[in-house]
Design a protein around this motif. Structure first.
Motif, PDB file in Angstrom:
ATOM      1  N   UNK A  25       0.814  -1.221   0.000  1.00  0.00           N
ATOM      2  CA  UNK A  25       0.000   0.000   0.000  1.00  0.00           C
ATOM      3  C   UNK A  25       0.848   1.272   0.000  1.00  0.00           C
ATOM      4  N   UNK A  26       2.038   1.188   0.573  1.00  0.00           N
ATOM      5  CA  UNK A  26       2.852   2.402   0.739  1.00  0.00           C
ATOM      6  C   UNK A  26       4.110   2.416  -0.128  1.00  0.00           C
ATOM      7  N   UNK A  27       4.333   1.366  -0.907  1.00  0.00           N
ATOM      8  CA  UNK A  27       5.556   1.341  -1.715  1.00  0.00           C
ATOM      9  C   UNK A  27       5.424   2.255  -2.930  1.00  0.00           C
ATOM     10  N   UNK A  28       6.565   2.801  -3.356  1.00  0.00           N
ATOM     11  CA  UNK A  28       6.621   3.506  -4.646  1.00  0.00           C
ATOM     12  C   UNK A  28       7.036   2.504  -5.717  1.00  0.00           C
ATOM     13  N   UNK A  29       8.083   1.772  -5.407  1.00  0.00           N
ATOM     14  CA  UNK A  29       8.577   0.712  -6.293  1.00  0.00           C
ATOM     15  C   UNK A  29       8.883  -0.524  -5.459  1.00  0.00           C
ATOM     16  N   UNK A  30       8.742  -1.678  -6.045  1.00  0.00           N
ATOM     17  CA  UNK A  30       9.274  -2.877  -5.393  1.00  0.00           C
ATOM     18  C   UNK A  30      10.779  -2.892  -5.641  1.00  0.00           C
ATOM     19  N   UNK A  31      11.511  -3.553  -4.751  1.00  0.00           N
ATOM     20  CA  UNK A  31      12.971  -3.682  -4.909  1.00  0.00           C
ATOM     21  C   UNK A  31      13.281  -5.173  -4.872  1.00  0.00           C
ATOM     22  N   UNK A  32      13.458  -5.743  -6.041  1.00  0.00           N
ATOM     23  CA  UNK A  32      13.607  -7.198  -6.128  1.00  0.00           C
ATOM     24  C   UNK A  32      15.028  -7.617  -5.760  1.00  0.00           C
ATOM     25  N   UNK A  33      16.001  -6.947  -6.360  1.00  0.00           N
ATOM     26  CA  UNK A  33      17.406  -7.309  -6.153  1.00  0.00           C
ATOM     27  C   UNK A  33      18.155  -7.049  -7.428  1.00  0.00           C
TER      28      UNK A  33
END
Ligand code: SF4
Length: 191
Positions: A25-33
């Motif tokens: 709900x609060x992320x701008x982007x996911x950070x996968x790796x």
């Protein structure tokens, strides 16, 4: 037969669409790796911070700069290793991810580690350590630098998170983490 790149792309797409815990709900982007999928060593942190959330890349803020420095001093180039986190979305105000959030995200990191299949994993901080010891209550200060056997053959070397070094600004602590990185490097099998 999928390549490692294709498999990681599938994981990345699933992370991008994930709504399994409230952090979406609060992320701008996911950070996968990011990094080399053929590496023998993976560095796992806790979760994305502000800069990581903005850019979608792991360890790009001040802690990331320190990690990059420590990698170089260990004899690695950042692009030769793989870097990721226990949770893929930023916890608000950089709080520690809850056990429910970690559990919801767990299968992504497991999938990433299965694809890469490294010889050694460096667990950066207590949250990363708890991933590999199934939530047992162990102090990172007591066990740092002591390798753990994980999944019958992968060594996990726990050490302090770079953010902790930034907060403490101790040369001794920095030296300790560098020693732990070098110890982890020594578990890479020659091929
Ligand atoms: S932190 Fe993990 S489980 Fe939670 S929404 Fe993000 S990708 Fe999904």
């Amino acid at each position: 037969m999928f390549t490692k790149e294709e498999l990681m792309e599938i994981v990345a797409k699933r992370v991008e669409n994930c709504t399994a815990c409230p952090l979406y709900l609060t992320r701008t982007n996911v950070v996968v790796g990011e990094g080399n999928l053929d590496t023998r060593i993976v560095f796992v942190g806790e979760g994305p911070g502000e800069e990581e959330d903005k850019t979608g890349r792991p360890f790009v803020g001040r802690a990331g700069m320190l990690l990059t420095e420590l990698l170089q001093e260990t004899g690695f180039r950042r692009e030769d290793v793989y870097i990721c986190n226990v949770v893929k979305c930023r916890p608000p105000n950089n709080r520690t991810p809850t056990s429910e959030e970690r559990l919801a995200c767990k299968h992504f990191l497991l999938a990433q580690l299965e694809i890469i299949n490294p010889d050694v994993i460096v667990a950066l901080g207590a949250t990363a350590l708890s991933f590999f010891i199934e939530g047992k209550n162990v102090s990172i200060t007591k066990v740092r630098g002591t390798p753990i056997d994980w999944l019958g053959g992968i060594k996990v070397v726990p050490t302090f998170h770079p953010s902790y070094l930034l907060r403490n600004r101790s040369k001794e602590l920095r030296k300790t983490v560098l020693e732990d990185f070098k110890k982890a490097k020594s578990f890479i099998k020659e091929v």
